[in-house]
Design a protein around this motif. Structure first.
Motif, PDB file in Angstrom:
ATOM      1  N   LEU A   1      36.851  69.361   2.488  1.00 36.64           N
ATOM      2  CA  LEU A   1      37.404  68.354   1.593  1.00 36.64           C
ATOM      3  C   LEU A   1      37.248  66.958   2.188  1.00 36.64           C
ATOM      4  CD1 LEU A   1      38.848  67.596  -0.971  1.00 36.64           C
ATOM      5  CD2 LEU A   1      41.027  68.089   0.142  1.00 36.64           C
ATOM      6  N   ILE A   2      37.453  66.836   3.487  1.00 37.58           N
ATOM      7  CA  ILE A   2      37.240  65.546   4.151  1.00 37.58           C
ATOM      8  C   ILE A   2      35.783  65.110   3.989  1.00 37.58           C
ATOM      9  CG2 ILE A   2      37.132  64.389   6.407  1.00 37.58           C
ATOM     10  CD1 ILE A   2      39.576  66.160   7.201  1.00 37.58           C
ATOM     11  N   GLY A   3      34.856  66.059   4.176  1.00 39.62           N
ATOM     12  CA  GLY A   3      33.441  65.740   4.014  1.00 39.62           C
ATOM     13  C   GLY A   3      33.105  65.292   2.600  1.00 39.62           C
ATOM     14  N   LEU A   4      33.704  65.933   1.590  1.00 38.01           N
ATOM     15  CA  LEU A   4      33.475  65.537   0.203  1.00 38.01           C
ATOM     16  C   LEU A   4      33.991  64.122  -0.049  1.00 38.01           C
ATOM     17  CD1 LEU A   4      34.289  68.555  -2.165  1.00 38.01           C
ATOM     18  CD2 LEU A   4      32.160  67.266  -2.014  1.00 38.01           C
ATOM     19  N   CYS A   5      35.172  63.847   0.465  1.00 39.79           N
ATOM     20  CA  CYS A   5      35.752  62.513   0.271  1.00 39.79           C
ATOM     21  C   CYS A   5      34.907  61.442   0.947  1.00 39.79           C
ATOM     22  CB  CYS A   5      37.177  62.481   0.807  1.00 39.79           C
ATOM     23  SG  CYS A   5      38.357  63.469  -0.133  1.00 39.79           S
ATOM     24  N   GLU A   6      34.423  61.726   2.137  1.00 39.46           N
ATOM     25  CA  GLU A   6      33.563  60.763   2.835  1.00 39.46           C
ATOM     26  C   GLU A   6      32.270  60.539   2.064  1.00 39.46           C
ATOM     27  OE1 GLU A   6      35.056  61.613   7.444  1.00 39.46           O
ATOM     28  OE2 GLU A   6      33.289  62.663   6.637  1.00 39.46           O
ATOM     29  N   SER A   7      31.752  61.605   1.463  1.00 39.07           N
ATOM     30  CA  SER A   7      30.555  61.474   0.641  1.00 39.07           C
ATOM     31  C   SER A   7      30.833  60.634  -0.602  1.00 39.07           C
ATOM     32  CB  SER A   7      30.045  62.861   0.243  1.00 39.07           C
ATOM     33  OG  SER A   7      28.797  62.788  -0.410  1.00 39.07           O
TER      34      SER A   7
ATOM     35  N   PRO B   1      48.958  61.769  -8.386  1.00 39.64           N
ATOM     36  CA  PRO B   1      49.549  61.033  -9.497  1.00 39.64           C
ATOM     37  C   PRO B   1      48.486  60.650 -10.522  1.00 39.64           C
ATOM     38  CG  PRO B   1      49.442  59.661  -7.526  1.00 39.64           C
ATOM     39  CD  PRO B   1      49.082  61.056  -7.106  1.00 39.64           C
ATOM     40  N   TYR B   2      48.731  61.055 -11.765  1.00 36.84           N
ATOM     41  CA  TYR B   2      47.774  60.827 -12.851  1.00 36.84           C
ATOM     42  C   TYR B   2      46.429  61.493 -12.561  1.00 36.84           C
ATOM     43  CZ  TYR B   2      51.297  57.201 -12.690  1.00 36.84           C
ATOM     44  OH  TYR B   2      52.482  56.530 -12.538  1.00 36.84           O
ATOM     45  N   GLY B   3      46.437  62.464 -11.649  1.00 32.16           N
ATOM     46  CA  GLY B   3      45.221  63.204 -11.335  1.00 32.16           C
ATOM     47  C   GLY B   3      44.238  62.467 -10.469  1.00 32.16           C
ATOM     48  N   SER B   4      44.648  61.352  -9.855  1.00 27.71           N
ATOM     49  CA  SER B   4      43.676  60.504  -9.168  1.00 27.71           C
ATOM     50  C   SER B   4      44.245  59.945  -7.876  1.00 27.71           C
ATOM     51  CB  SER B   4      43.270  59.355 -10.101  1.00 27.71           C
ATOM     52  OG  SER B   4      42.400  58.455  -9.457  1.00 27.71           O
ATOM     53  N   MET B   5      43.383  59.820  -6.882  1.00 32.03           N
ATOM     54  CA  MET B   5      43.767  59.204  -5.605  1.00 32.03           C
ATOM     55  C   MET B   5      42.531  58.597  -4.936  1.00 32.03           C
ATOM     56  SD  MET B   5      46.615  58.768  -4.032  1.00 32.03           S
ATOM     57  CE  MET B   5      48.337  59.212  -3.964  1.00 32.03           C
ATOM     58  N   PRO B   6      42.720  57.482  -4.217  1.00 32.12           N
ATOM     59  CA  PRO B   6      41.607  56.958  -3.410  1.00 32.12           C
ATOM     60  C   PRO B   6      41.198  57.998  -2.366  1.00 32.12           C
ATOM     61  CG  PRO B   6      43.343  55.324  -3.609  1.00 32.12           C
ATOM     62  CD  PRO B   6      43.897  56.607  -4.146  1.00 32.12           C
ATOM     63  N   ALA B   7      39.913  58.081  -2.106  1.00 29.52           N
ATOM     64  CA  ALA B   7      39.404  59.080  -1.164  1.00 29.52           C
ATOM     65  C   ALA B   7      40.030  58.928   0.218  1.00 29.52           C
ATOM     66  CB  ALA B   7      37.881  58.970  -1.070  1.00 29.52           C
ATOM     67  N   GLU B   8      40.332  57.691   0.618  1.00 26.84           N
ATOM     68  CA  GLU B   8      40.917  57.469   1.939  1.00 26.84           C
ATOM     69  C   GLU B   8      42.263  58.185   2.080  1.00 26.84           C
ATOM     70  OE1 GLU B   8      38.729  53.569   0.922  1.00 26.84           O
ATOM     71  OE2 GLU B   8      39.936  55.085  -0.123  1.00 26.84           O
TER      72      GLU B   8
ATOM     73  N   ILE C   1      41.676  61.908   2.333  1.00 24.66           N
ATOM     74  CA  ILE C   1      41.208  62.214   3.691  1.00 24.66           C
ATOM     75  C   ILE C   1      42.396  62.280   4.645  1.00 24.66           C
ATOM     76  CG2 ILE C   1      39.957  61.257   5.671  1.00 24.66           C
ATOM     77  CD1 ILE C   1      37.871  60.196   3.673  1.00 24.66           C
ATOM     78  N   ALA C   2      43.299  61.321   4.543  1.00 25.00           N
ATOM     79  CA  ALA C   2      44.471  61.302   5.424  1.00 25.00           C
ATOM     80  C   ALA C   2      45.320  62.553   5.235  1.00 25.00           C
ATOM     81  CB  ALA C   2      45.299  60.047   5.169  1.00 25.00           C
ATOM     82  N   LEU C   3      45.489  62.982   3.982  1.00 30.94           N
ATOM     83  CA  LEU C   3      46.277  64.191   3.722  1.00 30.94           C
ATOM     84  C   LEU C   3      45.562  65.421   4.257  1.00 30.94           C
ATOM     85  CD1 LEU C   3      48.790  65.421   2.422  1.00 30.94           C
ATOM     86  CD2 LEU C   3      47.507  65.601   0.284  1.00 30.94           C
ATOM     87  N   ALA C   4      44.245  65.507   4.065  1.00 33.27           N
ATOM     88  CA  ALA C   4      43.483  66.651   4.559  1.00 33.27           C
ATOM     89  C   ALA C   4      43.467  66.691   6.084  1.00 33.27           C
ATOM     90  CB  ALA C   4      42.061  66.608   4.001  1.00 33.27           C
ATOM     91  N   GLN C   5      43.418  65.536   6.728  1.00 30.18           N
ATOM     92  CA  GLN C   5      43.461  65.498   8.194  1.00 30.18           C
ATOM     93  C   GLN C   5      44.811  65.998   8.704  1.00 30.18           C
ATOM     94  OE1 GLN C   5      42.442  61.374   8.810  1.00 30.18           O
ATOM     95  NE2 GLN C   5      40.288  61.845   9.291  1.00 30.18           N
ATOM     96  N   SER C   6      45.877  65.616   8.010  1.00 33.32           N
ATOM     97  CA  SER C   6      47.199  66.118   8.374  1.00 33.32           C
ATOM     98  C   SER C   6      47.255  67.630   8.183  1.00 33.32           C
ATOM     99  CB  SER C   6      48.273  65.436   7.523  1.00 33.32           C
ATOM    100  OG  SER C   6      49.555  65.970   7.800  1.00 33.32           O
TER     101      SER C   6
END
Length: 487
Positions: A39-45, A300-307, A310-315
């Motif tokens: 998931l982190i890799g997808l967000c970075e992409s 929220p509203y189905g959307s979030m900035p990738a950053e 990434i922070a949530l996935a790293q946690s």
């Protein structure tokens, strides 16, 4: 990627769709979930190749926005390099906890795979439209009741045996019941429905089947062996009866075999229509079969900035999460972590702005990206949504739709109230879709204040025990619009 899919089609990884903020792709992992690293890799992409906005849709798909023709190709290559296999063909969907939910009646994954294989063997994929879908629901804590489908199969208990209740054209509340059947017959009748739909062309759905066709499906007492699927008459699109095969216990059309046979979310972003009400949101803790728990956290509203994702996935990675599953209801399910990690992960998610409790008022609001993210948007939908959620949470027992334009991407279906951006400002639509003519307008920057006027009217007018939704219905569009326009 020689051409982009039209608006309303399904924007697969290989066929991105043009939207107001560039190209959009939607993907569903074959494995059902992703590792935190993937998931982190997808967000970075997504940050490299898109606008960095990540979405989870009402059906539980992952969307990446803001791509160009060139960057979409690079994104697809990086998804492949990450080892993420994505589903293609006719969607045959199961619940996010399928096979690991101790409360489900049956594991739906084997039947879903058999239906996928039969659809491919019958050559139906190129003959069916991109939005034709099947749901196979084993029941349990997180059902698929809120997801619409052309064919629905839900596990039920009949006389101590597990059977499958089949219905067509709707969600768990609105779909039309056809029959109950064992697994073999259920697979066959599901494919028979898809064959009938295919006969009507790529724009057809099961809602287009005739009464005669539905009656033939409901009264068909025997099916061919798995290798011989029923034929369809080119002239009438009906199934031919064949001897042998598995037994089928049928119902009259509209009759329900069992109180759990057909039990009672909304609008896939970018053109997927849904309806109904989900009985339990995928937010919070859910006990699993292996004595662990799944933790549901929504966007929220189905959307979030990738950053932030990434922070949530790293946690999650640091806390021992093994898998992150996409869930209908615009949520993520975290699995494999020790129970002691759940509180820490929830706290991190809350701090990042994710939805961590089911009562969060933002879950009652459907909002597209709006301005400035989308060129088609006329109003700042997310700012308006945040203000309304903060100031009027007490009256949000209904779906409020905030749409940047009349396309209504976030919630294509009807909503109790819709704020829609247009050339005249922020229009208010009552009990209809974003495409309907607004009953009143006010400046886009002031839309939240207009909703506050409506909320104040509801508070003063509703009877004891009356829901806000019922009060709005009683007050009617004219009174609501007048209140919305007040200064």
């Amino acid at each position: 990627m020689n051409a982009f899919s039209r608006r309303g089609a399904c924007p697969a990884l290989s066929a991105p769709m043009q939207t107001g903020d560039g190209l959009l792709v939607r993907l569903n992992p074959v494995a059902g979930g992703l590792s935190p690293k993937s998931l982190i890799g997808l967000c970075e992409s997504a940050l490299r190749h898109g606008n960095g906005i990540m979405e989870v849709t009402a059906r539980g798909s992952l969307q990446i926005r803001g791509l160009t023709a060139e960057s979409a190709v690079l994104l697809a290559a990086e998804v492949d390099a990450l080892g993420i296999a994505v589903r293609t063909g006719v969607p045959v969907e199961t619940g996010p906890l399928a096979g690991i939910d101790p409360r489900e009646i049956a594991d739906p994954r084997a039947l879903a795979e058999r239906i996928r294989a039969a659809v491919e063997e019958a050559g139906l994929t190129p003959r069916l439209g991109p939005k034709v879908s099947v749901v196979v629901d084993g029941g349990g804590q997180l059902t698929m009741d809120g997801v619409t489908a052309d064919v629905r199969l839900k596990a039920v208990r009949v006389g101590g045996n597990v059977m499958w209740a089949l219905s067509v054209a709707g969600d768990g509340q609105s779909a039309r019941p056809l029959a109950t059947a064992d697994e073999d017959a259920a697979r066959d009748i599901a494919v028979a429905v898809l064959r009938m739909v295919a006969e009507k062309g790529r724009d057809a759905h099961s809602r287009d089947l005739s009464e005669r066709q539905l009656a033939s499906l409901a009264s068909w007492h025997s099916f061919a062996p798995p290798s011989v699927l029923p034929d369809i008459s080119p002239s009438r699109g009906e199934i031919s009866r064949v001897a042998g095969g598995s037994p089928l216990s049928t119902l009259k059309i509209g009759e329900i075999a069992h109180e759990d046979a057909i039990s009672p979310q909304a609008g896939e972003m970018s053109g997927r229509t849904e309806g109904g009400v989900q009985d339990r949101r995928p937010i919070g803790l859910f006990p699993l079969s292996n004595d662990t728990t799944a933790l549901g956290i929504a966007l929220p509203y189905g959307s979030m900035p990738a950053e932030k994702l990434i922070a949530l996935a790293q946690s999650a990675l640091s806390l021992g999460v093994a898998e992150i599953r996409l869930a209908p209801g615009r949520a993520l399910l975290f699995l494999g972590q020790p129970s002691s990690a759940n509180h820490l992960l929830q706290a991190t998610a809350t701090a990042l702005g994710f939805v961590t409790i089911a009562a969060d008022p933002r879950t009652r609001i459907a909002a597209c990206p709006g301005t400035p993210a989308c060129a088609s948007g006329r109003i700042a939908t997310r700012d308006i949504a945040e203000t309304i959620a903060a100031e009027n949470a007490d009256i949000l027992d209904f779906t409020l739709h905030i749409s940047g334009c009349a396309k209504g991407c976030a919630h294509p279906g009807s909503a109790a109230l819709t704020i829609v951006g247009g050339e005249n400002g922020a229009g208010l639509v009552v009990n209809a879709t974003a495409k309907a003519l607004p009953a009143g307008y006010r400046p886009g920057y002031d839309a939240a204040r207009g909703v506050s006027r409506v909320a104040a009217m509801v508070r003063s007018a509703r009877f004891q025990g009356e829901t806000a939704a019922a009060c709005l219905t009683r007050l009617g569009p004219a009174a609501i619009a007048e209140s919305y326009r007040q200064e």
